[in-house]
Design an enzyme around this catalytic site. Structure first.
Site, PDB file in Angstrom:
ATOM      1  N   ARG A  54      -2.536  -1.885  -3.649  1.00 51.76           N
ATOM      2  CA  ARG A  54      -3.318  -0.805  -3.597  1.00 51.76           C
ATOM      3  C   ARG A  54      -3.039   0.147  -4.692  1.00 51.76           C
ATOM      4  O   ARG A  54      -1.862   0.787  -4.825  1.00 51.76           O
ATOM      5  CB  ARG A  54      -3.433   0.064  -2.362  1.00 51.76           C
ATOM      6  CG  ARG A  54      -4.206   1.133  -2.410  1.00 51.76           C
ATOM      7  CD  ARG A  54      -3.868   2.193  -1.030  1.00 51.76           C
ATOM      8  NE  ARG A  54      -4.880   3.183  -1.254  1.00 51.76           N
ATOM      9  CZ  ARG A  54      -4.658   4.482  -0.751  1.00 51.76           C
ATOM     10  NH1 ARG A  54      -3.573   4.701  -0.151  1.00 51.76           N
ATOM     11  NH2 ARG A  54      -5.426   5.227  -0.877  1.00 51.76           N
ATOM     12  N   GLU A  64      -7.481  -1.234   4.979  1.00 50.32           N
ATOM     13  CA  GLU A  64      -7.275  -1.541   3.592  1.00 50.32           C
ATOM     14  C   GLU A  64      -6.654  -2.752   3.283  1.00 50.32           C
ATOM     15  O   GLU A  64      -6.818  -3.373   2.129  1.00 50.32           O
ATOM     16  CB  GLU A  64      -6.735  -0.442   2.986  1.00 50.32           C
ATOM     17  CG  GLU A  64      -7.582   0.964   3.096  1.00 50.32           C
ATOM     18  CD  GLU A  64      -7.013   2.230   2.964  1.00 50.32           C
ATOM     19  OE1 GLU A  64      -5.834   2.767   3.657  1.00 50.32           O
ATOM     20  OE2 GLU A  64      -7.125   2.842   1.839  1.00 50.32           O
ATOM     21  N   ARG A  83      -3.169  19.091   0.342  1.00 52.30           N
ATOM     22  CA  ARG A  83      -3.922  19.354  -0.596  1.00 52.30           C
ATOM     23  C   ARG A  83      -5.122  20.466  -0.229  1.00 52.30           C
ATOM     24  O   ARG A  83      -5.512  20.336   1.137  1.00 52.30           O
ATOM     25  CB  ARG A  83      -4.622  18.074  -1.137  1.00 52.30           C
ATOM     26  CG  ARG A  83      -3.710  17.178  -2.053  1.00 52.30           C
ATOM     27  CD  ARG A  83      -4.233  16.104  -2.480  1.00 52.30           C
ATOM     28  NE  ARG A  83      -3.667  15.018  -1.730  1.00 52.30           N
ATOM     29  CZ  ARG A  83      -4.194  13.795  -1.744  1.00 52.30           C
ATOM     30  NH1 ARG A  83      -5.197  13.210  -2.431  1.00 52.30           N
ATOM     31  NH2 ARG A  83      -3.542  12.671  -1.016  1.00 52.30           N
ATOM     32  N   HIS A  91     -10.397   6.220  -1.963  1.00 49.57           N
ATOM     33  CA  HIS A  91     -10.291   5.628  -0.676  1.00 49.57           C
ATOM     34  C   HIS A  91     -11.463   4.386  -0.587  1.00 49.57           C
ATOM     35  O   HIS A  91     -11.960   4.236   0.475  1.00 49.57           O
ATOM     36  CB  HIS A  91     -10.467   6.447   0.466  1.00 49.57           C
ATOM     37  CG  HIS A  91      -9.509   7.521   0.583  1.00 49.57           C
ATOM     38  ND1 HIS A  91      -9.732   8.919   0.832  1.00 49.57           N
ATOM     39  CD2 HIS A  91      -7.976   7.221   0.801  1.00 49.57           C
ATOM     40  CE1 HIS A  91      -8.350   9.742   1.069  1.00 49.57           C
ATOM     41  NE2 HIS A  91      -7.512   8.455   0.929  1.00 49.57           N
ATOM     42  N   ASN A  93       0.939  -1.322   0.208  1.00 47.86           N
ATOM     43  CA  ASN A  93       0.013   0.090  -0.018  1.00 47.86           C
ATOM     44  C   ASN A  93       0.898   1.375  -0.018  1.00 47.86           C
ATOM     45  O   ASN A  93       1.573   1.723   0.954  1.00 47.86           O
ATOM     46  CB  ASN A  93      -0.940  -0.054   1.151  1.00 47.86           C
ATOM     47  CG  ASN A  93      -1.706   1.156   1.480  1.00 47.86           C
ATOM     48  OD1 ASN A  93      -1.730   1.976   0.436  1.00 47.86           O
ATOM     49  ND2 ASN A  93      -2.677   0.993   2.352  1.00 47.86           N
TER      50      ASN A  93
END
Ligand code: ADP
Length: 399
Positions: free
Chosen positions: A84, A378, A234, A173, A10
């Site tokens: 991922r 995840e 961001r 996500h 990931n």
């Protein structure tokens, strides 16, 4: 048949996690994370206690250090590697076996996820080199959101931009929003996947989502992971005319503006101090006004997004916080929920502040819809999807 092993890789915007998972077994056999990459503070830490300075390491150098550590824990060959991958664009609507065409597709989508797809590809290339005989799968963050209806995923732009050029909202996500909403249903005594949930994934990247019975109905991120919430570096939503304004008034070109919005904004830009919530909480406590403003804007904009997403659901069974900030910052949860009183959401202050780190739990006050903190996994979602896909592959392709 013995339970198979999957290595999940990931690669995040500032971190790389690897997890060695065994089929049908809770938790990881071995986990390692390299954090704060591309800074002097880059570090590697493993679940068996190794700490290593990786000062200045990028994603490739970090993986080079991580993969030999994984080898020590293998008691059988790996059955699969699950990567991922952030942006699947229109091309990838579900997980895929990685081949040259898939690599080219991920590369082609890099302009849509400039912080992530290149990091993901670095991981894929290193793993293909080191594990050439192992089937490797790409699990896309965008795939879960393919269930969004057109009124949620279309921009109000001329049709041709969507039909010919794929300009639409994709969302990201997805593995996390899917995992935590499934877990929430179980925690609240419902059938796995059932229910109407608002989810807030708050890490270095942040997004919110409305999930109804295991399907994404709307989410805060769009064509790229820049849309929506305030994030570490961001900006999230800004006036769409900002580009033109900066070009006209300051003479900035597109790379300069993209760098501003992706790397210099968010918590970092607002605080003038850091993109790291831990540091900002400390600075706020010490009276730093930039840190205070950054946290306030972060929480207010998150609450505004969640309230907006509520219209995608017939009711609200619960609000879920996850990701490094969502799981660990009681302050962020408290300031966010304070803005959501209009939806009847209220926290229990003690449950919120005393929830043990790393544990799932309910933190709502009596009479409020459920408010849950659920550590995301995840890696588990990616391992499950990789093995499910492995089982569908013709044997000839797996030789
Ligand atoms: P990534 O998106 O890179 O996977 P994470 O999910 O690990 O990021 O989240 C990183 C964020 O979580 C950082 O802003 C970090 O400061 C924040 N965080 C981690 N632990 C805490 C904590 N105890 N209190 C507040 N924020 C925290």
């Amino acid at each position: 048949m013995t339970n198979r092993l999957v290595l999940v890789i990931n690669g995040g915007s500032s971190s790389i996690k690897v997890a060695l998972r065994r089929e049908n077994t809770a938790g990881a056999i071995f986990e390692a994370i390299a954090e704060r990459l591309n800074t002097a503070q880059a570090r590697l830490s493993t679940s068996d206690g190794l700490e290593q300075d990786l000062s200045g390491a990028d994603h490739l150098a970090a993986l080079d250090a991580l993969l030999p550590l994984v080898d020590r824990h293998l008691d059988q060959p790996l059955s699969a590697v699950g990567h991922r991958v952030v942006h699947g664009g229109e091309r990838f609507t579900s997980a895929r076996l990685i081949d040259d065409e898939v690599i080219a597709g991920i590369q082609a989508n890099a302009p849509l996820a400039p912080l992530h797809n290149p990091a993901n590809l670095t991981g894929i290339r290193a793993a293909l080199k080191l594990l050439p005989g192992t089937p490797q799968f790409a699990v896309f963050d965008t795939a879960f959101h393919q269930s969004m209806p057109p009124h949620a995923f279309r921009y109000a732009l001329p049709d041709e931009l969507y039909a010919v050029h794929g300009v639409r909202r994709y969302g990201f996500h997805g593995t996390s929003h899917k995992y935590v909403s499934d877990e929430a249903s179980v925690l609240c005594g419902k059938e796995r996947g059932a229910g109407a949930w608002l989810t807030a994934h708050l890490g270095n990247g942040c997004s919110s989502c409305a999930v109804l019975d295991g399907r994404s109905m709307d989410t805060s991120m769009g064509l790229t992971p820049l849309e929506g919430l305030v994030m570490g570096t961001r900006s999230g939503d800004v006036d769409p005319n900002l580009h033109a304004h900066l070009a006209r008034t300051l003479g900035w070109d597109l790379p300069r503006i993209e760098h501003l919005l992706n790397r210099e904004s968010g918590l970092l830009g607002l605080s003038g101090l850091s993109n790291d919530m831990r540091e900002l909480e400390q600075a706020r406590a010490d009276g730093h006004s930039g840190a205070q403003l950054a946290i306030e804007v972060f929480c207010y904009r998150l609450a505004r997004s969640l309230a907006g997403l509520a219209v995608a659901l017939p009711r609200i069974d619960g609000l879920i916080f996850t990701g490094g900030i969502g799981e660990n910052s009681a302050l962020t949860r408290a300031l966010t929920v304070k803005h959501l009183a209009v939806m009847g959401l209220r926290l229990d202050p003690d449950s919120n502040s005393l929830l043990p780190r790393g544990e799932a739990g309910r933190v709502e006050a009596q009479g409020s819809p459920a408010i849950l903190v659920i550590p995301t996994d995840e890696e588990r979602q990616i391992a499950d999807e990789s093995l499910a896909l492995l089982d569908t592959q013709p044997r000839s392709q797996m030789a």
